[in-house]
Design an enzyme around this catalytic site. Structure first.
Site, PDB file in Angstrom:
ATOM      1  N   THR A 114       0.683  -1.196  -0.187  1.00 51.36           N
ATOM      2  CA  THR A 114       0.033   0.036  -0.070  1.00 51.36           C
ATOM      3  C   THR A 114       0.875   1.296   0.020  1.00 51.36           C
ATOM      4  OG1 THR A 114      -1.713  -1.154   1.343  1.00 51.36           O
ATOM      5  CG2 THR A 114      -1.627   1.309   1.195  1.00 51.36           C
ATOM      6  N   LYS A 190      -6.648   1.356  -3.400  1.00 46.30           N
ATOM      7  CA  LYS A 190      -6.549   0.715  -2.029  1.00 46.30           C
ATOM      8  C   LYS A 190      -6.476   1.727  -1.141  1.00 46.30           C
ATOM      9  CE  LYS A 190      -5.022  -2.531   0.778  1.00 46.30           C
ATOM     10  NZ  LYS A 190      -3.686  -3.032   0.826  1.00 46.30           N
ATOM     11  N   LYS A 258       0.209   3.051   9.651  1.00 44.10           N
ATOM     12  CA  LYS A 258       0.854   3.332   8.198  1.00 44.10           C
ATOM     13  C   LYS A 258      -0.218   3.620   7.360  1.00 44.10           C
ATOM     14  CE  LYS A 258       2.113  -0.491   5.798  1.00 44.10           C
ATOM     15  NZ  LYS A 258       1.094  -0.202   4.538  1.00 44.10           N
TER      16      LYS A 258
END
Lengths: 318, 318
Positions: A114, A190, A258
């Protein structure tokens, strides 16, 4: 052993089909490498030697370095944590060479981390300079589906990149969305998914602890909410961890510090406000700061319960 | 006309079964009154005369006041906005009498408004003083299911309250959760559901506008997310309104300024932090402040798009 590995490699080279390498043999990467092994030869590498050993035990071949794994491969699957690691694997660090120099000409990188769309575009551009195809291919579905070859891939890239990656995608994924002809689009999809997923986990944890505060039967709350308009995929999937008090990491808190961090970065760089995602990010950061960063992401409920003095199942008394 | 109504009323009284009244004939209440009409005589009342006329056109009987509607009823269904309205209907305002004094002894109040658990407990206690049963019975499912008699009811109350309400619940609901023996539990379940529902709507609006900012095909985003881990019941249900640019109110923004306001009140009174719900509440308040309080709750997307200068379908240029 070395002789036998070289012999294996020669056999594989002589078969003429695609050779693949998987870099990153964590909970997702190991399952993907196993699935890929059903379709073609796979060399795996991870900085954690134990992960490589597990893949060898499954019948895969292990490598001692990224360079060795990538040597002559036409398909390179990258299942590392972020854009920085992806770039380091491909192009080396501190003047060293990376995997890109080792791959067969016309090879394809299937990039699964990602990352921000700009990072995906930059990596694709650098790969093109090396005569390599880049498929922007973030994954979704969790470790179990990775192992069964049933992932969802949100992919974008040139038709050539898709063509080169096809056999590997077939082996690893149940659903491959073709979202566009250039890198960055898969990454964008995503990120939108992760914004929602992260918010829904944090909201699920807030709701189930409020239910505890109100004195409700939490098993009944789960039954009612999963049949009602308040349901989410994440509520349904994660709250059982809270009800069992089982915070072993299916997916860790720090995945969302994250990923919601990337959402925050994109928000600032594009001047776009994301107040709900920002609140959720703070809850994951608090949970990580309290020492639960590597525990299951439903640990946000444990944090709230600790703060509010609630007695959830498996709750450590503080 | 009056004569004919009195004649009808006499016929009904002579039938000997339960007589019911529905107070509040909005999008939910009107559908519920219609469903109830299949099972028993129903008198409807709403402060909006046009709503009463609609119910009469459907074959129901209308009343000119709460007192007239409640006269002799053994089942009183309250589908008003909040605890204050519920209390005013039951016990009057400024020294006037309310419906409680008009109901048949041993009658039951089916109280559907979303409210704080403490309010539900207080109302139940006041009803008991009048010899009436109180069923804490918040509803879920939307106007279409109200009309088809397929609501979900999150109910709590004494066994006597459930027994007295049974025939009406059967007519109006597909699923009745029996959540406990006292008022306040149903209200608590509904609040937990509304926390999640409100957060999920606000997050869905944040995510779909971020997707627009990233230049994605929004129809494709809807397809991918509804099949992925980022999905929620609300994302799936509300985002089509955004994609069509249709903000006619299926459920209004101000329902969530109200319901997340109750969450905020409970949080403060019980000293329980709800940061994600608090962020969502602010988004609904901003949307209401910008003049969209009575529009569909997916209007949060329209607000964000206006702020960020995005061209969503049906977006008014500002």
């Amino acid at each position: 052993m070395v002789r036998s590995k070289n012999k294996q490699m020669q056999d594989i080279m002589q078969q003429g089909g695609p050779q693949s390498a998987v870099i990153g043999l964590g909970s997702m990467g190991l399952g993907m490498a196993r699935s890929l092994l059903q379709a073609m030869p796979v060399v795996g590498f991870d900085r954690d030697v134990a992960a490589v050993e597990r893949f060898i035990a499954d019948g895969g071949r292990g490598a001692a370095s990224v360079m060795e794994a990538a040597q002559g491969a036409s398909i390179l699957v990258l299942v590392v944590v972020n854009a920085a690691q992806t770039e380091a694997v491909l192009f080396g660090e501190a003047g060293t060479q990376g995997a890109a120099a080792q791959l067969a000409k016309g090879g394809v990188i299937i990039s699964c981390a990602t990352m921000a769309p700009d990072d995906a575009r930059r990596l694709a551009s650098r790969c093109a300079e090396h005569g390599l195809h880049y498929l922007d291919a973030p994954i979704s579905g969790g470790a179990a589906r990775a192992a069964s070859g049933e992932l969802t891939v949100m992919a974008s890239g040139t038709p050539d990149a898709f063509a080169a990656a096809q056999s590997a995608l077939d082996a690893m994924a149940k659903t491959v969305y073709r979202l566009g002809d250039e890198a960055g689009i898969g990454a964008s999809f995503k990120i939108v998914n992760q914004l929602l997923a992260g918010v829904h986990i944090a909201a699920a944890c807030e709701a189930i602890t409020l239910a505890k505060r109100l004195g409700l039967d939490l098993e009944k709350v789960y039954e009612v909410i999963t049949a009602a308009a308040g349901n989410s995929w994440m509520f349904e999937n994660r709250i059982p961890h809270v009800l069992k008090g089982d915070y072993r990491p299916a997916s860790a808190v720090d995945i969302f510090t994250k990923d919601l961090g990337i959402v925050a970065d994109i928000g600032r760089s594009t001047k776009f406000p994301t107040p709900i995602a920002a609140s959720a990010l703070q809850m994951f950061l608090m949970t990580s700061a309290a020492g639960m960063g590597r525990d299951d992401d439903s640990s946000v409920a444990r944090l709230i319960a600790q703060i509010a003095g609630l007695d959830l199942p498996g709750q450590a008394k503080t």
